[in-house]
Write a protein that holds these residues in place. Structure first.
Motif, PDB file in Angstrom:
ATOM      1  N   ALA A 220       0.805  -1.222   0.000  1.00 53.01           N
ATOM      2  CA  ALA A 220       0.000   0.000   0.000  1.00 53.01           C
ATOM      3  C   ALA A 220       0.835   1.268   0.000  1.00 53.01           C
ATOM      4  CB  ALA A 220      -0.927   0.006   1.218  1.00 53.01           C
ATOM      5  N   ARG A 221       2.135   1.150  -0.192  1.00 55.96           N
ATOM      6  CA  ARG A 221       3.008   2.330  -0.147  1.00 55.96           C
ATOM      7  C   ARG A 221       2.958   3.122  -1.461  1.00 55.96           C
ATOM      8  NH1 ARG A 221       8.653   0.089   0.881  1.00 55.96           N
ATOM      9  NH2 ARG A 221       7.859  -1.468  -0.600  1.00 55.96           N
ATOM     10  N   LYS A 222       3.638   4.261  -1.468  1.00 56.17           N
ATOM     11  CA  LYS A 222       3.729   5.086  -2.665  1.00 56.17           C
ATOM     12  C   LYS A 222       4.582   4.384  -3.713  1.00 56.17           C
ATOM     13  CE  LYS A 222       3.357   9.492  -0.182  1.00 56.17           C
ATOM     14  NZ  LYS A 222       4.054  10.764   0.139  1.00 56.17           N
ATOM     15  N   PRO A 223       4.384   4.718  -4.995  1.00 54.84           N
ATOM     16  CA  PRO A 223       5.159   4.071  -6.056  1.00 54.84           C
ATOM     17  C   PRO A 223       6.670   4.179  -5.876  1.00 54.84           C
ATOM     18  CG  PRO A 223       3.303   5.236  -7.003  1.00 54.84           C
ATOM     19  CD  PRO A 223       3.319   5.591  -5.548  1.00 54.84           C
ATOM     20  N   ASN A 224       7.158   5.348  -5.420  1.00 55.34           N
ATOM     21  CA  ASN A 224       8.615   5.475  -5.262  1.00 55.34           C
ATOM     22  C   ASN A 224       9.143   4.592  -4.139  1.00 55.34           C
ATOM     23  OD1 ASN A 224       7.359   7.119  -3.297  1.00 55.34           O
ATOM     24  ND2 ASN A 224       9.109   8.488  -3.175  1.00 55.34           N
ATOM     25  N   GLU A 225       8.339   4.371  -3.103  1.00 53.25           N
ATOM     26  CA  GLU A 225       8.743   3.460  -2.032  1.00 53.25           C
ATOM     27  C   GLU A 225       8.795   2.027  -2.562  1.00 53.25           C
ATOM     28  OE1 GLU A 225       6.910   4.706   2.080  1.00 53.25           O
ATOM     29  OE2 GLU A 225       5.425   5.110   0.523  1.00 53.25           O
ATOM     30  N   TYR A 226       7.767   1.669  -3.311  1.00 54.12           N
ATOM     31  CA  TYR A 226       7.684   0.323  -3.884  1.00 54.12           C
ATOM     32  C   TYR A 226       8.835   0.066  -4.844  1.00 54.12           C
ATOM     33  CZ  TYR A 226       5.868  -3.471  -6.847  1.00 54.12           C
ATOM     34  OH  TYR A 226       5.717  -4.633  -7.567  1.00 54.12           O
ATOM     35  N   GLU A 227       9.129   1.045  -5.710  1.00 53.30           N
ATOM     36  CA  GLU A 227      10.184   0.860  -6.703  1.00 53.30           C
ATOM     37  C   GLU A 227      11.562   0.738  -6.057  1.00 53.30           C
ATOM     38  OE1 GLU A 227       9.533   4.257  -9.128  1.00 53.30           O
ATOM     39  OE2 GLU A 227       7.634   3.477  -9.946  1.00 53.30           O
ATOM     40  N   ALA A 228      11.747   1.382  -4.929  1.00 53.54           N
ATOM     41  CA  ALA A 228      13.036   1.311  -4.251  1.00 53.54           C
ATOM     42  C   ALA A 228      13.273  -0.064  -3.635  1.00 53.54           C
ATOM     43  CB  ALA A 228      13.124   2.386  -3.173  1.00 53.54           C
ATOM     44  N   GLU A 229      12.217  -0.678  -3.098  1.00 57.00           N
ATOM     45  CA  GLU A 229      12.355  -1.975  -2.433  1.00 57.00           C
ATOM     46  C   GLU A 229      10.977  -2.555  -2.162  1.00 57.00           C
ATOM     47  OE1 GLU A 229      14.519  -1.202   1.150  1.00 57.00           O
ATOM     48  OE2 GLU A 229      13.374   0.596   1.615  1.00 57.00           O
ATOM     49  N   HIS A 230      10.798  -3.811  -2.510  1.00 52.15           N
ATOM     50  CA  HIS A 230       9.505  -4.451  -2.278  1.00 52.15           C
ATOM     51  C   HIS A 230       9.655  -5.969  -2.248  1.00 52.15           C
ATOM     52  CE1 HIS A 230       9.725  -4.086  -6.760  1.00 52.15           C
ATOM     53  NE2 HIS A 230       9.302  -5.338  -6.701  1.00 52.15           N
ATOM     54  N   VAL A 231       8.658  -6.616  -1.676  1.00 53.99           N
ATOM     55  CA  VAL A 231       8.612  -8.073  -1.650  1.00 53.99           C
ATOM     56  C   VAL A 231       8.457  -8.579  -3.089  1.00 53.99           C
ATOM     57  CG1 VAL A 231       7.276 -10.075  -0.870  1.00 53.99           C
ATOM     58  CG2 VAL A 231       7.573  -8.107   0.660  1.00 53.99           C
ATOM     59  N   ASN A 232       9.191  -9.609  -3.413  1.00 52.41           N
ATOM     60  CA  ASN A 232       9.124 -10.177  -4.764  1.00 52.41           C
ATOM     61  C   ASN A 232       7.675 -10.435  -5.179  1.00 52.41           C
ATOM     62  OD1 ASN A 232      11.845 -10.122  -5.119  1.00 52.41           O
ATOM     63  ND2 ASN A 232      12.161 -12.340  -5.017  1.00 52.41           N
ATOM     64  N   ASN A 233       7.328  -9.953  -6.373  1.00 47.80           N
ATOM     65  CA  ASN A 233       6.020 -10.182  -6.990  1.00 47.80           C
ATOM     66  C   ASN A 233       4.866  -9.483  -6.276  1.00 47.80           C
ATOM     67  OD1 ASN A 233       7.202 -11.907  -8.955  1.00 47.80           O
ATOM     68  ND2 ASN A 233       7.155 -13.595  -7.471  1.00 47.80           N
ATOM     69  N   ALA A 234       5.163  -8.607  -5.319  1.00 46.69           N
ATOM     70  CA  ALA A 234       4.086  -7.869  -4.658  1.00 46.69           C
ATOM     71  C   ALA A 234       3.410  -6.920  -5.649  1.00 46.69           C
ATOM     72  CB  ALA A 234       4.630  -7.080  -3.478  1.00 46.69           C
ATOM     73  N   ILE A 235       2.109  -6.714  -5.459  1.00 45.60           N
ATOM     74  CA  ILE A 235       1.331  -5.790  -6.286  1.00 45.60           C
ATOM     75  C   ILE A 235       1.237  -4.454  -5.563  1.00 45.60           C
ATOM     76  CG2 ILE A 235      -0.929  -5.353  -7.317  1.00 45.60           C
ATOM     77  CD1 ILE A 235      -1.349  -8.397  -7.344  1.00 45.60           C
ATOM     78  N   ASN A 236       1.568  -3.380  -6.265  1.00 43.08           N
ATOM     79  CA  ASN A 236       1.527  -2.049  -5.651  1.00 43.08           C
ATOM     80  C   ASN A 236       0.171  -1.386  -5.915  1.00 43.08           C
ATOM     81  OD1 ASN A 236       3.143   1.149  -6.177  1.00 43.08           O
ATOM     82  ND2 ASN A 236       2.487   0.239  -4.267  1.00 43.08           N
ATOM     83  N   ILE A 237      -0.595  -1.187  -4.855  1.00 42.64           N
ATOM     84  CA  ILE A 237      -1.821  -0.388  -4.917  1.00 42.64           C
ATOM     85  C   ILE A 237      -1.682   0.682  -3.841  1.00 42.64           C
ATOM     86  CG2 ILE A 237      -4.340  -0.350  -4.765  1.00 42.64           C
ATOM     87  CD1 ILE A 237      -4.408  -3.255  -5.515  1.00 42.64           C
ATOM     88  N   PRO A 238      -1.115   1.839  -4.186  1.00 40.89           N
ATOM     89  CA  PRO A 238      -0.943   2.892  -3.182  1.00 40.89           C
ATOM     90  C   PRO A 238      -2.261   3.248  -2.514  1.00 40.89           C
ATOM     91  CG  PRO A 238       0.249   3.427  -5.194  1.00 40.89           C
ATOM     92  CD  PRO A 238      -0.606   2.237  -5.504  1.00 40.89           C
ATOM     93  N   LEU A 239      -2.199   3.490  -1.229  1.00 46.96           N
ATOM     94  CA  LEU A 239      -3.416   3.760  -0.467  1.00 46.96           C
ATOM     95  C   LEU A 239      -4.242   4.867  -1.088  1.00 46.96           C
ATOM     96  CD1 LEU A 239      -5.271   3.486   1.975  1.00 46.96           C
ATOM     97  CD2 LEU A 239      -3.690   4.948   3.258  1.00 46.96           C
ATOM     98  N   ASP A 240      -3.602   5.952  -1.523  1.00 46.24           N
ATOM     99  CA  ASP A 240      -4.371   7.075  -2.030  1.00 46.24           C
ATOM    100  C   ASP A 240      -4.994   6.813  -3.395  1.00 46.24           C
ATOM    101  OD1 ASP A 240      -2.000   7.124  -3.410  1.00 46.24           O
ATOM    102  OD2 ASP A 240      -1.622   9.263  -3.139  1.00 46.24           O
ATOM    103  N   THR A 241      -4.689   5.664  -4.000  1.00 45.48           N
ATOM    104  CA  THR A 241      -5.320   5.301  -5.280  1.00 45.48           C
ATOM    105  C   THR A 241      -6.329   4.171  -5.117  1.00 45.48           C
ATOM    106  OG1 THR A 241      -3.719   3.586  -5.945  1.00 45.48           O
ATOM    107  CG2 THR A 241      -3.144   5.884  -6.424  1.00 45.48           C
TER     108      THR A 241
END
Length: 470
Positions: A383-404
């Motif tokens: 649920a983090r922001k795209p820049n947080e996700y792009e910097a580091e994330h769990v393998n294969n996690a789906i990014n859905i930022p909270l504000d979206t």
């Protein structure tokens, strides 16, 4: 020169107070105005002017209440057209505050009426410039908030105005000027703001991407607009309140600060079109909360998240509040225009449970338990922001930022169980509460968020997890 920055971290907003020779002025005040009145009283000074840099979108200003209580004159820059009495300054018009001089410099771009205020001390020496949302530390104001003001007003056209304002009005000023912006990191009024809240103009000319001397207008517009997400839905509503007027904060607190018994609370909640907003700590909400209530804790960036997730400032609210936080919560809601609080649960969730009324909880696991349960086939939503996700994330996690979430709700799986996390546990519980209120329960929240996950053996992308380092 006597100038005080009054910074409010939860909305990343800076107001300013100057005083000289028995006269004072406030720039971009918050809605709760007593602190400004107290400063003037302590200085034995009269507030002469309330300067506004523009019609704010991210918070409701205190200009009307402050003018009424202090007798000060509200000042806006050229082209402003408020529906209340105010001085509309001309470009380069000067105002005296004691022996200080405040010069209005019209800098359209963020909005059409955006105006900076150049400050000169009692000797006429230029000291600093209050830049509003025209120039931040490390960034400039987003140019897409005033598009609805005219049919032919596009974000590209506003970006061009901002380019001209910066080059022709700001950059020619002395490098020694202190820049006093209206916001710092965390505000949605820009995209790359520094955590610093003041700087020297010369340093900004050297380091701020938007002030590069070799940049063309087209390059400026492209770089400024690139990666600029949609503004929060409540922004236009705050602009309207700031330009048209609003109820006094005193009356809002008086009508909203009403304790309701559990039975009374339940009866009002069942009337429909009412959101139960729980502002306790996320750990308390996870353990027990009123079914279908929304969590947004006051310990985080409370007001901006309320505005972003609830969206409509006219939404009727019932509050579940930590003890002795009633007036603070109502005040902080009012900062972003949410004035329709119908009351709060007297005695809190403990009183609710004593009446044997239904509660709900959120399935949660520790980062360590998540690591134990995790397999490559597990679905994880970040649920983090795209820049947080792009910097580091769990393998294969789906990014859905909270504000979206509202825009991307269909992407949330409705049948497959998934794990949900953010950076530290706050945003994921907000998302979890919204999902549950909409009938989605097939998820498990990860406590402590990515900060905790990084300390486990979970495989991550875009960075090397500390636990996997050799």
């Amino acid at each position: 020169m006597k100038i005080e920055q009054i910074y409010t971290g939860c909305i990343a907003q800076a107001a300013y107070y100057i005083e000289n020779n028995g006269e004072a002025a406030i720039f971009d005040p918050l809605r709760e105005v007593q602190p400004y009145l107290n400063r003037a009283l302590n200085d034995n000074a009269k507030i002469k002017y309330i300067f506004e840099t523009h019609f704010h979108a991210d918070f409701v200003s205190g200009h009307l209440d402050l003018a009424k209580k202090s007798g000060g004159h509200i000042v806006y820059g050229p082209t402003a057209n408020p529906e209340f009495e105010a001085i509309i300054a001309t470009d380069n018009q000067e105002f005296k505050v004691g022996n200080y001089t405040v010069k209005a410099i019209h800098t359209p771009g963020h909005t059409l009426e955006s105006t900076c205020y150049l400050l000169k001390d009692e000797n006429g020496k230029q000291h600093g410039i209050i830049t509003g949302d025209t120039l931040f530390i490390g960034d400039v104001g987003r140019p897409d908030l005033a598009q609805t003001m005219a049919d032919d007003l596009t974000q590209e056209k506003l970006a061009g105005y901002l380019f001209d304002s910066l080059r022709n009005k700001i950059m020619p000023l002395s490098d020694n000027l202190i820049v006093y912006p209206s916001h710092g990191a965390g505000s949605a009024c820009g995209k790359n703001m520094s955590k610093e809240t003041t700087d020297i103009l010369g340093n900004q000319k050297r380091t701020n991407y938007a002030l590069r001397s070799d940049m063309t207008k087209e390059e400026f517009s492209k770089e400024l607009l690139e990666g600029l997400g949609l503004p929060p839905a409540y922004f236009p509503q705050n602009v309207m309140m700031n330009s048209k007027g609003y109820d006094s904060l005193d009356s809002i607190i008086q009508k909203s600060n009403v304790g309701l018994s559990p039975k009374e609370f339940e009866a009002v909640a069942n009337q429909g079109d009412v959101v139960v907003l729980d502002v306790r700590h996320e750990d308390d909400f996870v353990q027990a909360h009123i079914p279908n209530s929304i969590f947004i804790g006051i310990q985080g960036n409370f007001a901006p998240w309320v505005g972003s997730m609830l969206r409509d400032v006219n939404q009727k609210l019932l509050l579940v509040i930590p003890e002795s936080k009633e007036e603070e919560t109502i005040t902080r809601l009012s900062r972003v225009g949410f004035d329709h609080v119908l009351g709060y649960l007297k005695g809190g969730i403990a009183a609710w449970e004593k009446q044997d009324l239904e509660t709900s909880s959120i399935d949660s696991v520790s980062p360590e338990e998540f690591a134990h349960q995790f397999t490559p086939t597990n679905m994880v939503i970040d649920a983090r922001k795209p820049n947080e996700y792009e910097a580091e994330h769990v393998n294969n996690a789906i990014n859905i930022p909270l504000d979206t979430l509202n825009e991307n709700f269909l992407e949330v799986p409705k049948a497959t169980t998934f794990f949900l996390h953010c950076a530290g546990g706050y945003r994921s519980v907000i998302m979890a509460s919204i999902l549950k209120s909409r009938g989605i329960h097939n998820f498990v929240n990860i406590e402590k968020g990515f900060a905790g996950i990084k300390k486990t053996t979970i495989p991550c992308s875009q960075f090397e997890c500390p636990s996997t380092k050799k």
